[in-house]
Each structure stands twice: as structure tokens, then as C-alpha cells.
Scaffold this motif. Structure first.
Motif, short mmCIF file in Angstrom:
data_model
loop_
_atom_site.label_atom_id
_atom_site.label_comp_id
_atom_site.label_asym_id
_atom_site.label_seq_id
_atom_site.Cartn_x
_atom_site.Cartn_y
_atom_site.Cartn_z
N UNK A 173 0.84 -1.21 0.00
CA UNK A 173 0.00 0.00 0.00
C UNK A 173 0.87 1.25 0.00
N UNK A 174 0.58 2.15 -0.94
CA UNK A 174 1.34 3.39 -0.97
C UNK A 174 0.93 4.32 0.16
N UNK A 175 1.92 4.86 0.84
CA UNK A 175 1.76 5.92 1.85
C UNK A 175 0.49 5.78 2.70
N UNK A 176 0.45 4.73 3.50
CA UNK A 176 -0.74 4.49 4.32
C UNK A 176 -1.05 5.65 5.28
N UNK A 177 -2.34 5.83 5.48
CA UNK A 177 -2.85 6.89 6.38
C UNK A 177 -3.92 6.26 7.25
N UNK A 178 -3.82 6.47 8.54
CA UNK A 178 -4.71 5.77 9.47
C UNK A 178 -6.00 6.47 9.81
N UNK A 179 -6.30 7.60 9.15
CA UNK A 179 -7.50 8.33 9.55
C UNK A 179 -7.39 8.74 11.00
N UNK A 180 -8.38 8.39 11.83
CA UNK A 180 -8.29 8.82 13.22
C UNK A 180 -7.37 7.95 14.07
N UNK A 181 -6.79 6.92 13.51
CA UNK A 181 -5.74 6.17 14.22
C UNK A 181 -4.38 6.61 13.68
N UNK A 182 -3.46 6.90 14.58
CA UNK A 182 -2.15 7.38 14.16
C UNK A 182 -1.03 6.63 14.87
N UNK A 210 -4.40 -2.00 12.61
CA UNK A 210 -4.98 -2.42 11.32
C UNK A 210 -4.00 -2.45 10.16
N UNK A 211 -2.95 -1.62 10.21
CA UNK A 211 -2.00 -1.64 9.09
C UNK A 211 -1.25 -2.97 9.05
N UNK A 212 -0.71 -3.39 10.18
CA UNK A 212 -0.02 -4.68 10.24
C UNK A 212 -0.98 -5.82 9.89
N UNK A 213 -2.21 -5.68 10.37
CA UNK A 213 -3.25 -6.69 10.09
C UNK A 213 -3.51 -6.79 8.57
N UNK A 214 -3.66 -5.64 7.92
CA UNK A 214 -3.89 -5.65 6.47
C UNK A 214 -2.71 -6.29 5.73
N UNK A 240 4.45 -18.15 -4.23
CA UNK A 240 5.36 -18.45 -3.11
C UNK A 240 6.63 -17.64 -3.12
N UNK A 241 7.00 -17.08 -4.26
CA UNK A 241 8.37 -16.60 -4.38
C UNK A 241 8.56 -15.09 -4.47
N UNK A 242 7.55 -14.36 -4.92
CA UNK A 242 7.74 -12.91 -5.05
C UNK A 242 7.88 -12.28 -3.67
N UNK A 243 8.60 -11.17 -3.61
CA UNK A 243 8.80 -10.47 -2.35
C UNK A 243 7.57 -9.64 -2.04
N UNK A 244 7.23 -9.56 -0.76
CA UNK A 244 6.13 -8.74 -0.30
C UNK A 244 6.73 -7.54 0.43
N UNK A 245 6.39 -6.33 -0.02
CA UNK A 245 6.98 -5.12 0.55
C UNK A 245 5.98 -4.39 1.42
N UNK A 246 6.40 -4.07 2.61
CA UNK A 246 5.54 -3.33 3.53
C UNK A 246 6.16 -1.97 3.82
N UNK A 247 5.29 -0.99 4.05
CA UNK A 247 5.75 0.38 4.30
C UNK A 247 5.10 0.90 5.57
N UNK A 248 5.75 1.85 6.21
CA UNK A 248 5.17 2.45 7.41
C UNK A 248 4.12 3.48 7.04
N UNK A 249 3.46 4.08 8.03
CA UNK A 249 2.59 5.22 7.72
C UNK A 249 3.47 6.33 7.14
N UNK A 250 2.88 7.12 6.24
CA UNK A 250 3.68 8.11 5.52
C UNK A 250 4.01 9.31 6.39
#
Ligand code: MNI
Length: 476
Positions: free
Chosen positions: A217-226, A234-238, A251-261
Motif C-alpha cells: 500500500x502506498x503511503x498508508x494513512x490511518x485516519x483517526x488512528x495514528x 490495522x495496518x499490520x493486520x492488512x 510463493x516466491x515474489x517479495x512482499x513489501x511493507x511500508x510504514x505510515x507516511x
């Protein structure tokens, strides 16, 4: 085995004792790998912002544009923008014609040996949110990403703003995010749809060697959760759900995770939680943060007080990023998914060099924001190059058959030391730009396989286990 090869008419001279300043030696670096097992050093662009609101979801970027980028900057990587609204235009219906168009472009990259990371892009949630137009100024869609059917503002207002980022805190946008993350408790289905949309994408590209990564997900934003409430919640959950959905088909492609922007792009530590990879064998989770030091955006560029403040930001940003990659994600490789600036700002070249030096030391891939024409990009709308072309066109090892112990590149010298992995049969590839390369090539502990003038790739191969050192200096 030791080989020393003379190329381009020069003489393989005795090594000078130039220090390879700032060589990367941290023990914690790790890399994405290709199918042959080689460590990948990824350099490229985000392509492209123009895809965000295009009806067909495609960037305004032709195969000829890629040919030019490849020839003039020697890139090997792209963070290619895709969108949830294009993948899943109606609930549960995945648009295979859209994925065909993405696949066609992936084919252009494949033909030139690139690796592709697909980026599920969003800004300000969705193009279905319109700013209130009571003043009659014709306010159009303000964001991009989510499909209209997944956009619930619950009738809350979105007033016209002067800066696009400010839309994030408008009540209607906040509510759309709160519904997506199910903070409201009313839409548990939306995150499930999102994860399943990823499964549809991964199903298409599971057997495609060129697509090596999915940026969830590009540049996640948590709305009222920060911050922690959002990132560890919910971000880690998603991310976990999307990872599981992807692994059910790929099975083989890399999965990339990003922090809140917000904040983390500027150096504040992230509180993202651990995402576990259910695949058998090594974890293939990568960390893909963005870098946008605030002082640079305040108009001064990379000079004076702004430079001082940016340098401080860079240090805290790097420490924060490495902490999450190492301690939270268990030694995940890093890709700087985005960084970029107006190349006409004072000191822009110094900042660019600074970031690529930092990335080299971190063992991080880089996708510059972005390839769109204009002063931030490599070319102006009329095709004139900006300083980016010259600044980015540097020598670098692309794929290393073992552990890249250290490397450094300047206009007048490329040095690489790697520890060969005897299980990897594919050769090590080094890109050498124009300007006199390859000139003198000195290889200790391996043999040169070939120099390909067309692709500008030097390939070396080692049958031994000791460290290999490659030094290249261009002809005068
Ligand atoms: O500048 C941002 C940015 C600012 C503010 C916010 N929020 C308030 C949530 C989020 C993001 N992002 C930097 C770049 N990233 C996008 C694409 O991902 C580019 O358009 C921006 O230049």
C-alpha cells in the motif's frame, strides 16, 4: 582463480590506493534475490504519477520512453503504479483486461532485463471523493486508489484545500479511511476485498520472473488512528492478510511493507508490527519506506540551514528505517520506494548523491519519484534532460552471485568486493555507463565472462570461494 583483463585499449594498471570512502560494511544488509539466487541492487523510477487518474489506469509512458531511460540512465528497476480501483472495479470482479495492460508493460521491462515492483497506489484514499464545490471553482477528484464502491464518506464534508495533502484531514476523507480500516466497525469487508485484490494480481504474476515484488500500500494513512495504534493495529493486520492472500497463489515474489507516511517519511520511528511470511524457507518480506525530508520542501533546497536540518533528518530516518528492517522484520531487505525533489532547487545534485550513497551503504534499492516529465523528473515535457539523467547514470553492480561485501562508484572508478556463493551459477553483472568505461578492468578471484557494449554490462564469474574484487577505471 585470478584474472586480469584488458578492455577498451587501456592497461590493467597496478591498483592505486584510493580509499573507497563510505563502503558499506554493516552486517545487517540483505538484498532481494532473483530466480538465480543473485543479490539484486535495484535502481529505477516510479512510473508514473500519470497512471493515478488515467481511465485505463496506465501511465503516460511508452516503450520508447523506456528505451531512452534504459540507454541514458542504465536503470534496472521500476516501481510500477497499479490501483485497487482498476484491479477490482466492482466488488469481487477482477479486471483481466487491466491486468493484460499491466502485463504488456511488464513485458517491455522484461525485454531489457529489469525487475518490477507493483505498487498498489493511493493518495487521499480514492478518486471517488470530490471536494465540495460550493464556490463553483470546479473542484474535481482529489485522490486516487480505492474504487468508488469501497469509498464511504458517510456524507461528511470535504472542503476545497489549497494543498493536496490537507485533504487527508478533511472529515469525509478521514471517515473513508476509518471505514476502510474498520475503525468504525461498519465495514469489515473492505480490508478483505483489498487482500483478495492482491491475490488476483499475484495470481497473474506468480510465474513472471520480472515481477519480483508487491508493494502492498502506498503511503498508508490511518485516519483517526495514528502511529502505534494504526501501524501496529490495522495496518499490520492488512499486511498480514494481504501477504497470506498472495502466498496462496505466489510463493516466491517479495512482499513489501511500508510504514505510515506522515512523520515516518520525515524520520520519525515507525511502530509497524511483525509481518510473517507463511512461505516455506526464508522470509521474503521487504521494507519499502519513503524519504521526504521536510526542510527540503520548505523552499530552500539542500543548502544553508535547510541542508543542516536535512542532514539531521537523514540520520534519524536511516536509523529508524534500519531498526524496523532489522529488529521488527527480522533482517528484511530495504527498498526506498520513493524519494524525489525539484531538481532545480539549489543543492539538488548534492542531495541526490547523498541519498544514493546512503542507499548503497544500507544495501537498499531505490525508486526515484518519479519518471513523469517536469522539473522533478529526468526529462522536461519537451524532452530536455534535467540534471537527474547525468546524476543517476552511475556505475553499479546489478546482480551479484553471492554476498556484496562492499562496493563504491564514482565517475572515475567502480569497485566491488563480493563473497561468491558456489550454489549460484549465474554470473555477476555490473553496469558501466558511457564516459570511457570500461577502460581498465582488474578482477581478483574471478574471470571476466564478457563485456557487452550494447547493454553496457560487464559479467564476471567465479568458481572459487574466496572474496572477489572487481575494479574498473574508465579510459582517459
Ligand atoms: O508529501 C507526501 C504526503 C504528505 C502528506 C500526507 N498525509 C497528510 C497523509 C501523505 C503524503 N507524500 C510525498 C509524495 N508521495 C506521493 C506519491 O506516493 C507523491 O505524490 C508525493 O510527492
Amino acid at each position: 582463480m585470478t584474472g586480469s583483463l584488458l578492455l577498451g585499449g587501456g592497461i590493467a594498471a597496478a591498483q592505486s590506493s584510493l580509499p573507497s570512502s563510505g563502503s558499506n560494511t554493516a552486517a545487517t544488509r540483505s538484498y532481494l534475490t532473483d530466480d538465480a539466487g543473485r543479490s539484486l541492487i535495484l535502481r529505477g523510477f516510479n512510473t508514473a504519477s500519470s497512471a493515478k487518474s488515467a481511465p485505463d489506469g496506465m501511465p503516460d509512458f511508452t516503450e520508447a520512453d523506456l528505451v531512452r531511460e534504459h540507454a541514458e540512465m542504465g536503470t534496472n528497476f521500476v516501481r510500477f503504479l497499479i490501483s485497487w480501483r482498476s484491479v477490482e472495479p466492482e466488488p469481487g470482479r477482477y479486471d483481466q483486461a487491466y491486468l493484460d495492460r499491466v502485463e504488456e508493460r511488464v513485458g517491455w521491462y522484461a525485454e531489457r532485463g529489469y525487475k518490477v515492483m507493483l505498487d498498489m497506489h493511493q493518495d487521499v484514499y480514492s478518486g471517488a471523493i470530490m471536494a465540495d464545490d460550493t464556490a463553483g471553482t470546479g473542484a474535481g477528484p482529489i485522490g486516487n486508489g480505492a474504487p468508488a464502491w469501497a469509498t464511504y464518506t458517510d456524507g461528511l464534508p470535504v472542503e476545497k484545500q489549497d494543498r493536496w495533502e490537507l485533504y487527508y484531514i478533511q472529515p469525509g476523507v478521514m471517515r473513508a479511511f476509518d471505514n476502510f480500516w474498520n475503525t468504525t466497525g461498519k465495514h469489515p469487508e473492505l480490508m478483505e476485498h483489498y487482500a483478495n485484490a492482491w491475490r488476483a494480481v499475484a495470481e497473474r504474476f506468480a510465474d513472471n520472473d520480472t515481477v519480483v515484488a508487491y508493494d502492498l500500500m502506498n503511503e498508508p494513512w490511518g485516519g483517526s488512528l495514528q502511529f502505534e495504534e494504526f501501524e501496529a493495529g490495522p495496518l499490520t493486520d492488512l499486511y498480514q492478510r494481504s501477504t497470506n492472500a498472495i502466498r496462496s497463489v505466489d510463493q516466491d515474489s517479495w512482499v513489501c511493507v511500508a510504514p505510515q507516511a506522515v512523520g515516518v517519511n520525515q524520520g520519525i520511528p515507525s511502530r509497524l508490527g511483525k509481518v510473517s511470511d507463511p512461505r516455506a524457507g526464508e522470509q521474503r518480506i521487504a521494507y519499502c519506506p519513503h524519504l521526504y525530508p521536510l526542510p527540503l520542501d520548505l523552499g530552500d533546497g539542500y543548502s544553508g540551514v535547510s541542508k543542516t536540518l536535512t542532514d539531521v533528518t537523514m540520520r534519524t530516518w536511516r536509523a529508524s528505517i534500519e531498526q524496523v528492517a532489522n529488529d521488527v522484520l527480522g533482517g528484511a531487505p530495504i527498498i526506498i520506494g520513493e524519494f524525489g525533489l525539484d531538481t532545480t532547487l539549489p543543492g539538488a545534485r548534492d542531495f541526490l548523491d547523498r541519498v544514493y550513497t546512503e542507499a548503497r551503504e544500507m544495501g537498499a534499492g531505490v525508486s526515484y519519484w518519479s519518471s513523469d516529465p517536469g522539473t522533478w523528473g529526468p526529462y522536461m515535457p519537451d524532452g530536455t534532460p534535467t540534471i537527474l539523467v547525468e546524476t543517476l547514470n552511475k556505475a553499479y553492480p546489478r546482480a551479484v552471485a553471492g554476498d556484496p561485501v562492499s562496493w563504491s562508484a564514482a565517475a572515475d572508478r567502480l569497485e566491488l568486493t563480493f563473497r561468491p556463493d558456489s550454489a549460484i551459477t549465474a554470473p555477476t553483472e555490473i553496469y558501466l555507463p558511457q564516459s570511457g568505461f570500461p577502460g581498465d578492468v582488474d578482477v581478483e578471484g574471478a574471470d571476466v565472462v564478457e563485456w557487452d557494449r550494447q547493454s553496457r554490462l560487464l559479467t564476471v564469474r567465479s568458481a572459487a570461494t574466496g572474496d572477489v574484487t572487481v575494479t574498473v577505471t574508465p579510459a582517459a
